[in-house]
Scaffold this active site. Structure first.
Site, PDB file in Angstrom:
ATOM      1  N   ARG A 112       0.857  -1.171   0.000  1.00 35.64           N
ATOM      2  CA  ARG A 112       0.000   0.000   0.000  1.00 35.64           C
ATOM      3  C   ARG A 112       0.903   1.233   0.000  1.00 35.64           C
ATOM      4  O   ARG A 112       2.044   1.174   0.457  1.00 35.64           O
ATOM      5  CB  ARG A 112      -0.889   0.020   1.250  1.00 35.64           C
ATOM      6  N   HIS A 113       0.407   2.352  -0.504  1.00 32.80           N
ATOM      7  CA  HIS A 113       1.176   3.590  -0.468  1.00 32.80           C
ATOM      8  C   HIS A 113       1.402   4.046   0.978  1.00 32.80           C
ATOM      9  O   HIS A 113       0.771   3.548   1.924  1.00 32.80           O
ATOM     10  CB  HIS A 113       0.456   4.694  -1.254  1.00 32.80           C
ATOM     11  N   HIS A 141      -2.772   0.537  -3.521  1.00 33.18           N
ATOM     12  CA  HIS A 141      -3.631   1.181  -2.540  1.00 33.18           C
ATOM     13  C   HIS A 141      -3.924   0.228  -1.390  1.00 33.18           C
ATOM     14  O   HIS A 141      -3.356  -0.857  -1.308  1.00 33.18           O
ATOM     15  CB  HIS A 141      -4.909   1.654  -3.231  1.00 33.18           C
TER      16      HIS A 141
END
Length: 277
Positions: free
Chosen positions: A32-33, A215
């Site tokens: 995920r970012h 994400h």
């Protein structure tokens, strides 16, 4: 479902076969970012861009955890409303993650990122931490998150704008998925199927270890079917996805028969207390 449970279940029957050398098991890392500006500086009274940009559009951070600089992009300050950057801590966390992968002996051969600025910046930080000078980021539209959460799609930064800001972008990569192919009414099956298709094509078209930055739900949507598990029902998926923190990741590894299984991440977790001085 926890990753430990998925480790057990993934030894069943995965259908994807790799073309890479049978003597070199491939590793795929999906993260995920990192921490995003808009969620960190959320206010009921104003958007962070209202405080960070003056009437002439000049950027001035109002907190030490805000990025020191922002890239120039079409649409000016308003463009960051729909396509948020990372915080300073978020970018630092990304670099630390790259360094941790390098220290664990992991070499990454290809990097793919969602077109969202926060994902690209996270990938860029990891690349810097890896210290592999020739590694470039392939911006893949098909890795964008579940469109269920959006009324419309942001105008993402162009490859030219990203390169102008000195991000490690591959200027020659052509996305496997186009923006107009993203349906705004995706079901969970649509989202998982898209993620699986893109990840499978990435593996099919390349060799070596892969890093994907997407994400909150990407670690699961990109790996579940590769490891032979079914698409979860929406309620189960939401419960699982909500537990994924910034820069949480999942590691899958190729088995001798060319299938994939879940494996332990080779890097420690990142912990930070939440405070404002």
């Amino acid at each position: 479902m926890t990753q430990d449970k998925m480790l057990q279940q993934s030894d069943s029957s995965a259908s994807f076969t790799s073309n890479f050398s049978e003597h070199t098991p491939r590793k795929v890392f999906v993260f995920r970012h990192a921490e995003r500006v808009d969620r960190t500086f959320r206010s009921e009274l104003s958007h962070w861009t209202d405080r960070a940009f003056d009437e002439d559009g000049k950027y001035k951070p109002f907190d030490l955890n805000m990025p020191k600089m922002l890239p120039k992009r079409h649409g000016g300050p308003q463009a960051f409303v729909d396509d948020t950057p990372l915080t300073e801590l978020g970018y630092f966390h990304s670099v630390l993650t790259g360094k941790a992968l390098a220290m664990s002996g992991i070499e990454i051969h290809h990097v793919y990122a969602s077109p969202a600025l926060r994902s690209i910046q996270t990938a860029n930080g990891i690349v810097e931490g890896l210290n592999q000078p020739n590694l470039k980021i392939n911006v893949e539209i098909g890795l964008f998150e579940w469109t269920k959460f959006y009324e419309y799609l942001a105008r993402w930064m162009t490859v030219e704008e990203l390169i102008a800001f000195k991000y490690h972008i591959n200027p020659h990569y052509e996305s496997l998925h186009s923006k107009h192919e993203l349906k705004m009414d995706e079901t969970i099956d649509d989202w998982y199927t898209r993620s699986h298709h893109i990840t499978s094509k990435i593996l099919e078209n390349s060799q070596g270890n892969i890093l994907i930055v997407g994400h909150r739900g990407s670690p699961y949507s990109c790996t579940t079917q590769l490891c032979g598990l079914p698409i979860p029902i929406e309620e189960d998926s939401e419960e699982r996805v909500m537990k994924i923190q910034y820069l949480d990741g999942i590691h899958i590894e190729e088995r001798e028969n060319g299938k994939y299984k879940y494996a332990k991440l080779p890097i420690p977790r990142f912990s930070c207390s939440s405070f404002t001085n």
